[in-house]
Write a protein that holds these residues in place. Structure first.
Motif, PDB file in Angstrom:
ATOM      1  N   GLU A   1       0.822  -1.215   0.000  1.00  0.00           N
ATOM      2  CA  GLU A   1       0.000   0.000   0.000  1.00  0.00           C
ATOM      3  C   GLU A   1       0.858   1.268   0.000  1.00  0.00           C
ATOM      4  N   GLN A   2       1.929   1.277   0.759  1.00  0.00           N
ATOM      5  CA  GLN A   2       2.821   2.440   0.778  1.00  0.00           C
ATOM      6  C   GLN A   2       3.428   2.674  -0.598  1.00  0.00           C
ATOM      7  N   MET A   3       3.860   1.611  -1.239  1.00  0.00           N
ATOM      8  CA  MET A   3       4.462   1.745  -2.558  1.00  0.00           C
ATOM      9  C   MET A   3       3.439   2.200  -3.594  1.00  0.00           C
TER      10      MET A   3
ATOM     11  N   ARG B   1       4.382 -10.919  -1.309  1.00  0.00           N
ATOM     12  CA  ARG B   1       4.130 -12.228  -0.710  1.00  0.00           C
ATOM     13  C   ARG B   1       4.912 -12.242   0.587  1.00  0.00           C
ATOM     14  N   PRO B   2       4.325 -12.670   1.697  1.00  0.00           N
ATOM     15  CA  PRO B   2       5.010 -12.588   2.985  1.00  0.00           C
ATOM     16  C   PRO B   2       6.312 -13.381   3.076  1.00  0.00           C
ATOM     17  N   ASP B   3       6.484 -14.412   2.232  1.00  0.00           N
ATOM     18  CA  ASP B   3       7.710 -15.209   2.311  1.00  0.00           C
ATOM     19  C   ASP B   3       8.864 -14.573   1.534  1.00  0.00           C
ATOM     20  N   ILE B   4       8.599 -13.480   0.812  1.00  0.00           N
ATOM     21  CA  ILE B   4       9.662 -12.792   0.084  1.00  0.00           C
ATOM     22  C   ILE B   4       9.968 -11.508   0.842  1.00  0.00           C
ATOM     23  N   GLN B   5      11.121 -11.458   1.460  1.00  0.00           N
ATOM     24  CA  GLN B   5      11.521 -10.333   2.300  1.00  0.00           C
ATOM     25  C   GLN B   5      12.866  -9.798   1.849  1.00  0.00           C
ATOM     26  N   GLY B   6      13.254  -8.701   2.450  1.00  0.00           N
ATOM     27  CA  GLY B   6      14.588  -8.173   2.188  1.00  0.00           C
ATOM     28  C   GLY B   6      14.548  -6.782   1.599  1.00  0.00           C
ATOM     29  N   THR B   7      15.699  -6.183   1.539  1.00  0.00           N
ATOM     30  CA  THR B   7      15.859  -4.859   0.978  1.00  0.00           C
ATOM     31  C   THR B   7      16.658  -4.968  -0.302  1.00  0.00           C
ATOM     32  N   PRO B   8      16.177  -4.351  -1.371  1.00  0.00           N
ATOM     33  CA  PRO B   8      16.930  -4.408  -2.626  1.00  0.00           C
ATOM     34  C   PRO B   8      18.327  -3.821  -2.464  1.00  0.00           C
ATOM     35  N   ASP B   9      19.267  -4.354  -3.202  1.00  0.00           N
ATOM     36  CA  ASP B   9      20.648  -3.888  -3.172  1.00  0.00           C
ATOM     37  C   ASP B   9      21.142  -3.828  -4.609  1.00  0.00           C
ATOM     38  N   GLU B  10      22.301  -3.262  -4.811  1.00  0.00           N
ATOM     39  CA  GLU B  10      22.879  -3.193  -6.144  1.00  0.00           C
ATOM     40  C   GLU B  10      23.361  -4.583  -6.519  1.00  0.00           C
ATOM     41  N   THR B  11      22.685  -5.221  -7.454  1.00  0.00           N
ATOM     42  CA  THR B  11      23.023  -6.579  -7.873  1.00  0.00           C
ATOM     43  C   THR B  11      22.908  -6.662  -9.391  1.00  0.00           C
TER      44      THR B  11
ATOM     45  N   TYR C   1      12.758  11.797   0.542  1.00  0.00           N
ATOM     46  CA  TYR C   1      13.273  10.703  -0.279  1.00  0.00           C
ATOM     47  C   TYR C   1      14.701  11.038  -0.695  1.00  0.00           C
ATOM     48  N   PRO C   2      15.648  10.117  -0.458  1.00  0.00           N
ATOM     49  CA  PRO C   2      17.072  10.409  -0.691  1.00  0.00           C
ATOM     50  C   PRO C   2      17.419  10.632  -2.162  1.00  0.00           C
ATOM     51  N   LEU C   3      18.184  11.700  -2.393  1.00  0.00           N
ATOM     52  CA  LEU C   3      18.742  11.981  -3.703  1.00  0.00           C
ATOM     53  C   LEU C   3      20.049  11.219  -3.826  1.00  0.00           C
TER      54      LEU C   3
ATOM     55  N   ASP D   1      12.919   5.344  -3.837  1.00  0.00           N
ATOM     56  CA  ASP D   1      11.523   5.268  -3.416  1.00  0.00           C
ATOM     57  C   ASP D   1      11.476   4.767  -1.965  1.00  0.00           C
ATOM     58  N   PRO D   2      10.297   4.573  -1.384  1.00  0.00           N
ATOM     59  CA  PRO D   2      10.226   4.163   0.024  1.00  0.00           C
ATOM     60  C   PRO D   2      10.946   2.865   0.362  1.00  0.00           C
ATOM     61  N   GLU D   3      11.169   1.984  -0.611  1.00  0.00           N
ATOM     62  CA  GLU D   3      11.856   0.718  -0.331  1.00  0.00           C
ATOM     63  C   GLU D   3      13.247   0.676  -0.954  1.00  0.00           C
ATOM     64  N   GLN D   4      13.801   1.853  -1.208  1.00  0.00           N
ATOM     65  CA  GLN D   4      15.183   2.015  -1.665  1.00  0.00           C
ATOM     66  C   GLN D   4      15.444   1.549  -3.089  1.00  0.00           C
ATOM     67  N   ASN D   5      14.405   1.473  -3.912  1.00  0.00           N
ATOM     68  CA  ASN D   5      14.582   1.207  -5.345  1.00  0.00           C
ATOM     69  C   ASN D   5      14.951   2.515  -6.027  1.00  0.00           C
ATOM     70  N   LYS D   6      15.869   2.465  -6.974  1.00  0.00           N
ATOM     71  CA  LYS D   6      16.306   3.667  -7.665  1.00  0.00           C
ATOM     72  C   LYS D   6      15.299   4.080  -8.732  1.00  0.00           C
ATOM     73  N   LEU D   7      14.941   5.375  -8.691  1.00  0.00           N
ATOM     74  CA  LEU D   7      14.088   5.982  -9.706  1.00  0.00           C
ATOM     75  C   LEU D   7      14.924   7.010 -10.446  1.00  0.00           C
ATOM     76  N   GLU D   8      14.974   6.907 -11.737  1.00  0.00           N
ATOM     77  CA  GLU D   8      15.665   7.895 -12.558  1.00  0.00           C
ATOM     78  C   GLU D   8      14.601   8.788 -13.164  1.00  0.00           C
ATOM     79  N   LEU D   9      14.734  10.084 -12.902  1.00  0.00           N
ATOM     80  CA  LEU D   9      13.819  11.071 -13.495  1.00  0.00           C
ATOM     81  C   LEU D   9      14.595  11.739 -14.617  1.00  0.00           C
ATOM     82  N   THR D  10      14.047  11.714 -15.807  1.00  0.00           N
ATOM     83  CA  THR D  10      14.740  12.255 -16.976  1.00  0.00           C
ATOM     84  C   THR D  10      13.769  13.059 -17.821  1.00  0.00           C
TER      85      THR D  10
END
Length: 126
Positions: free
Chosen positions: A14-16, A58-68, A96-98, A116-125
């Protein structure tokens, strides 16, 4: 051929959804829920775009995205440098962090990158 949609696993669905509606003008469909798989999702449609973003949880998928290897960012074309600057300032002011920019890149793009709120990178162009 065209890209139909991009899917993103999230922790707080909902936040996203609210973030993408508030800042990028997304329109969400009715939430899809599969009780058996404990899966829920929204498809977000953006003005003047044929590509959608699917937010999934899905509740069984957790974690914070990272550079991968794999997903790096989602780019949104806003139409002008002024629009990039305005939305960048608004997102920063709302906490929101720049990550980078606004700037003109070596290959000629005018862009900024924020999280974004879950640390995914958004590029504004443009």
């Amino acid at each position: 051929m065209k890209i139909e949609h991009v899917a993103l696993w999230v922790n707080d669905l909902e936040q996203m959804r609210r973030f993408y509606e508030t800042y990028l003008g997304a329109i969400a469909n009715d939430k899809y829920t599969n009780e058996r798989k404990q899966f829920e999702s929204y498809f977000l449609t953006f003005p003047e775009s044929t590509c959608r973003l699917e937010l999934m949880r899905r509740p069984d998928i957790q974690g914070t995205p990272d550079e991968t290897i794999g997903y790096a960012h989602i780019a949104f074309a806003l139409g002008s440098k002024e629009a990039v600057d305005t939305l960048t300032r608004r997102l920063e002011a709302d906490g929101y962090p720049l990550v980078d920019g606004p700037r003109t890149t070596g290959d000629g793009y005018y862009e900024s990158v924020l999280l974004d709120p879950e640390q995914n990178k958004l590029e504004l162009t443009v």
